[in-house]
Design a protein around this motif. Structure first.
Motif, PDB file in Angstrom:
ATOM      1  N   MET A   1      34.465  29.909  11.919  1.00  0.00           N
ATOM      2  CA  MET A   1      33.683  28.968  11.032  1.00  0.00           C
ATOM      3  C   MET A   1      32.391  28.846  11.865  1.00  0.00           C
ATOM      4  O   MET A   1      32.053  28.876  13.236  1.00  0.00           O
ATOM      5  CB  MET A   1      34.104  27.562  11.153  1.00  0.00           C
ATOM      6  N   THR A   2      31.089  29.096  10.980  1.00  0.00           N
ATOM      7  CA  THR A   2      29.991  29.061  11.657  1.00  0.00           C
ATOM      8  C   THR A   2      29.380  27.573  11.567  1.00  0.00           C
ATOM      9  O   THR A   2      29.659  26.714  10.773  1.00  0.00           O
ATOM     10  CB  THR A   2      28.811  29.869  10.778  1.00  0.00           C
ATOM     11  N   HIS A   3      28.790  27.342  12.613  1.00  0.00           N
ATOM     12  CA  HIS A   3      28.029  26.083  13.243  1.00  0.00           C
ATOM     13  C   HIS A   3      26.420  26.062  12.812  1.00  0.00           C
ATOM     14  O   HIS A   3      25.892  27.122  13.630  1.00  0.00           O
ATOM     15  CB  HIS A   3      28.266  25.503  14.308  1.00  0.00           C
ATOM     16  N   PRO A   4      25.974  25.318  12.011  1.00  0.00           N
ATOM     17  CA  PRO A   4      24.607  25.473  11.964  1.00  0.00           C
ATOM     18  C   PRO A   4      23.802  25.247  13.047  1.00  0.00           C
ATOM     19  O   PRO A   4      24.235  24.396  13.976  1.00  0.00           O
ATOM     20  CB  PRO A   4      24.390  24.135  10.785  1.00  0.00           C
ATOM     21  N   THR A   5      22.421  25.834  13.370  1.00  0.00           N
ATOM     22  CA  THR A   5      21.734  25.452  14.336  1.00  0.00           C
ATOM     23  C   THR A   5      21.230  24.176  14.264  1.00  0.00           C
ATOM     24  O   THR A   5      20.579  23.684  13.171  1.00  0.00           O
ATOM     25  CB  THR A   5      20.673  26.792  14.455  1.00  0.00           C
ATOM     26  N   ARG A   6      21.056  23.485  15.494  1.00  0.00           N
ATOM     27  CA  ARG A   6      20.517  22.169  15.550  1.00  0.00           C
ATOM     28  C   ARG A   6      19.182  22.418  16.090  1.00  0.00           C
ATOM     29  O   ARG A   6      19.295  23.166  16.990  1.00  0.00           O
ATOM     30  CB  ARG A   6      21.277  21.354  16.370  1.00  0.00           C
ATOM     31  N   GLU A   7      18.185  21.436  15.767  1.00  0.00           N
ATOM     32  CA  GLU A   7      16.816  21.535  16.448  1.00  0.00           C
ATOM     33  C   GLU A   7      16.462  20.135  16.973  1.00  0.00           C
ATOM     34  O   GLU A   7      16.748  19.174  16.328  1.00  0.00           O
ATOM     35  CB  GLU A   7      15.818  22.080  15.485  1.00  0.00           C
ATOM     36  N   VAL A   8      15.966  19.931  18.073  1.00  0.00           N
ATOM     37  CA  VAL A   8      15.574  18.852  18.467  1.00  0.00           C
ATOM     38  C   VAL A   8      13.821  19.050  19.038  1.00  0.00           C
ATOM     39  O   VAL A   8      13.656  19.989  19.679  1.00  0.00           O
ATOM     40  CB  VAL A   8      16.251  18.346  19.864  1.00  0.00           C
ATOM     41  N   ALA A   9      12.943  18.375  18.425  1.00  0.00           N
ATOM     42  CA  ALA A   9      11.593  18.266  18.486  1.00  0.00           C
ATOM     43  C   ALA A   9      11.246  17.443  19.744  1.00  0.00           C
ATOM     44  O   ALA A   9      11.795  16.338  19.992  1.00  0.00           O
ATOM     45  CB  ALA A   9      10.859  17.718  17.250  1.00  0.00           C
ATOM     46  N   VAL A  10      10.783  18.185  20.569  1.00  0.00           N
ATOM     47  CA  VAL A  10      10.109  17.410  21.923  1.00  0.00           C
ATOM     48  C   VAL A  10       8.661  17.458  21.556  1.00  0.00           C
ATOM     49  O   VAL A  10       7.796  18.308  21.473  1.00  0.00           O
ATOM     50  CB  VAL A  10      10.223  18.292  23.047  1.00  0.00           C
ATOM     51  N   ALA A  11       7.976  16.029  21.725  1.00  0.00           N
ATOM     52  CA  ALA A  11       6.680  15.845  21.475  1.00  0.00           C
ATOM     53  C   ALA A  11       5.846  15.927  22.723  1.00  0.00           C
ATOM     54  O   ALA A  11       6.552  15.926  23.896  1.00  0.00           O
ATOM     55  CB  ALA A  11       6.473  14.383  21.006  1.00  0.00           C
ATOM     56  N   GLY A  12       4.647  16.004  22.652  1.00  0.00           N
ATOM     57  CA  GLY A  12       3.860  16.061  23.736  1.00  0.00           C
ATOM     58  C   GLY A  12       2.695  17.186  23.865  1.00  0.00           C
ATOM     59  O   GLY A  12       2.342  17.607  22.461  1.00  0.00           O
ATOM     60  N   TYR A  16       7.119  21.133  21.401  1.00  0.00           N
ATOM     61  CA  TYR A  16       8.025  22.316  21.332  1.00  0.00           C
ATOM     62  C   TYR A  16       9.282  22.050  20.839  1.00  0.00           C
ATOM     63  O   TYR A  16       9.588  20.966  20.549  1.00  0.00           O
ATOM     64  CB  TYR A  16       8.307  23.107  22.781  1.00  0.00           C
ATOM     65  N   THR A  17      10.193  23.211  20.369  1.00  0.00           N
ATOM     66  CA  THR A  17      11.584  22.648  19.603  1.00  0.00           C
ATOM     67  C   THR A  17      12.701  23.462  20.545  1.00  0.00           C
ATOM     68  O   THR A  17      12.542  24.406  21.294  1.00  0.00           O
ATOM     69  CB  THR A  17      11.374  23.489  18.367  1.00  0.00           C
ATOM     70  N   ILE A  18      13.675  22.671  20.698  1.00  0.00           N
ATOM     71  CA  ILE A  18      14.952  23.044  21.149  1.00  0.00           C
ATOM     72  C   ILE A  18      16.053  23.500  20.028  1.00  0.00           C
ATOM     73  O   ILE A  18      16.001  22.732  19.252  1.00  0.00           O
ATOM     74  CB  ILE A  18      15.579  21.875  22.217  1.00  0.00           C
ATOM     75  N   HIS A  19      16.177  24.737  20.352  1.00  0.00           N
ATOM     76  CA  HIS A  19      17.175  25.152  19.282  1.00  0.00           C
ATOM     77  C   HIS A  19      18.454  25.406  19.953  1.00  0.00           C
ATOM     78  O   HIS A  19      18.790  26.028  20.962  1.00  0.00           O
ATOM     79  CB  HIS A  19      16.832  26.504  18.768  1.00  0.00           C
ATOM     80  N   ILE A  20      19.573  24.896  19.094  1.00  0.00           N
ATOM     81  CA  ILE A  20      20.884  24.570  19.768  1.00  0.00           C
ATOM     82  C   ILE A  20      21.898  25.525  18.765  1.00  0.00           C
ATOM     83  O   ILE A  20      21.811  25.201  17.434  1.00  0.00           O
ATOM     84  CB  ILE A  20      21.098  23.214  19.969  1.00  0.00           C
ATOM     85  N   GLY A  21      22.598  26.403  19.112  1.00  0.00           N
ATOM     86  CA  GLY A  21      23.638  26.853  18.099  1.00  0.00           C
ATOM     87  C   GLY A  21      24.406  28.160  18.748  1.00  0.00           C
ATOM     88  O   GLY A  21      23.698  28.634  19.854  1.00  0.00           O
ATOM     89  N   PRO A  22      25.289  28.645  18.286  1.00  0.00           N
ATOM     90  CA  PRO A  22      25.919  29.983  18.967  1.00  0.00           C
ATOM     91  C   PRO A  22      25.050  31.336  18.634  1.00  0.00           C
ATOM     92  O   PRO A  22      24.495  31.200  17.268  1.00  0.00           O
ATOM     93  CB  PRO A  22      27.397  30.130  18.034  1.00  0.00           C
ATOM     94  N   ASP A  23      25.348  32.168  19.404  1.00  0.00           N
ATOM     95  CA  ASP A  23      24.443  33.389  19.082  1.00  0.00           C
ATOM     96  C   ASP A  23      22.981  33.564  18.862  1.00  0.00           C
ATOM     97  O   ASP A  23      22.597  34.559  18.131  1.00  0.00           O
ATOM     98  CB  ASP A  23      25.271  34.157  17.916  1.00  0.00           C
TER      99      ASP A  23
END
Length: 364
Positions: A1-12, A16-23
């Protein structure tokens, strides 16, 4: 089962963006999108480089055939986080003729992230650094927020700079190669976010403790995303740690003292933070700020996650206190701690009586 990539935006400045997910370490398009020039250096350590450096280099080269890729590999462990290693990395950057539009990829745990980030901050007064954290601890804490540093024999992180990354790419599949002890160390920092500002997150962690320890991809991604969102919000409001950002140091004043006294060769950073959070909660209860029941609740959760909650035997309380006096979080007025008024309600308190700290250390 694939899991979608999550993104967390960091203001400042810059955001910049934090990308979270497998592979994600194999996602050449994502990696190459972050480059400004034709030069890149992968900085890693002797444990992580054999696992992932070839893959990152191959992904980058496939997406950008014109890219010049260099590597520098350091010995693994906190003992490498020194001014000598910093000099090694900057010398490697010089020998590779890295220009101001070069990108440094910090591939590894918190030691590599802090050290490579500091080298990137200083090389030509600042080049891009992309954080590629391979430990849970680095994914939820050290790779986010732009704090970079090296250690001195006198204490942790005493020489450093604020240098926000170009991006953070947290490949959760990398956690499968993580020793169980390192995974648990990262969970201590995850618990910290609930303890300092989100009591409901503590309940979620308690309910999902078994899935987290079993390294379930979806559960880990959720824990990482929630932790990063907490940190990102605090960092955006206080990028240079003048106020609220100090809350992220819950457990760290005690923890750093333990690490320093053990010469960085005993409990690891996450374990030290786990112990430190329990000591901070006990100190809060002793000072009448918080109910003792909340200390017990925190202690029970950390034990469920197989983390230590007591000061390692043989450490002298007076010597630990001496380390705290040099801690970056100490100010001219005396000892300063992040304490709490109960789960999810942390605050910074100055002029904490040394007698109370000694008492907690001697009973903890």
């Amino acid at each position: 089962m694939t899991h979608p990539t999550r993104e967390v935006a960091v203001a400042g400045d810059p955001p910049y963006t934090i990308h979270i997910g497998p592979d994600l370490l194999d996602d050449g398009a994502l990696l190459a999108r972050l480059l400004r020039g034709r030069d890149a250096m992968i900085v890693s350590d002797a444990h992580v480089a054999p696992l992932y450096a070839d893959r990152v280099a191959a992904a980058l080269q496939a997406a950008r055939p014109d890219l010049r890729i260099h590597r520098h590999v350091l010995p693994a462990g906190e003992a490498s986080k020194t001014l000598a290693s910093f000099a090694e990395v900057t010398t490697a950057l010089a020998e590779a003729r890295m220009r101001r539009d070069a990108t440094l990829f910090a591939l590894g745990g918190g030691v590599i992230g802090d050290l490579a980030g500091f080298a990137a901050a200083c090389w030509m007064r600042g080049i891009d650094c992309v954080q590629l954290p391979t430990t849970l601890l680095a994914m939820v804490d050290s790779s986010v927020g732009g704090k970079t540093a090296v250690d001195l024999p006198q204490g942790k992180n005493l020489v450093g700079a604020f240098h926000p990354p170009r991006a953070v790419i947290a490949d959760t599949a990398a956690l499968r190669t993580l020793p169980a002890r390192e995974l648990r160390a990262g969970l201590a920092e995850v618990v910290k976010y609930g303890a300092l500002g989100d009591a409901a997150f503590l309940d979620w962690l308690d309910a999902h403790a078994d899935a987290l320890l079993a390294m379930d991809d979806a559960t880990l991604s959720e824990a990482i995303a929630r932790s990063c969102a907490h940190k990102a919000a605090i960092v955006a409001r206080d990028p240079f740690e003048h106020g609220e950002r100090a809350l992220l140091n819950l457990g760290h004043t005690f923890g750093h003292a333990i690490e320093t006294e053990q010469g960085y060769g005993g409990v690891n950073h996450g374990e030290a933070v786990a112990i430190g959070m329990v000591l901070a909660a006990r100190l809060s209860a002793m000072l009448g700020l918080a109910p003792a029941a909340d200390t017990q609740r925190l202690r029970d959760l950390l034990l469920r996650l197989q983390l230590p909650v007591e000061v390692p035997p043989g450490l002298d309380a007076g010597r630990l206190l001496a380390h705290m006096r040099l801690d970056k979080k100490a100010v001219a007025g005396g000892l300063r701690f992040v304490l709490w008024r109960g789960a999810g309600r942390a605050e910074v308190l100055g002029d904490v009586p040394e007698a109370a700290v000694l008492s907690v250390l001697q009973t903890g």
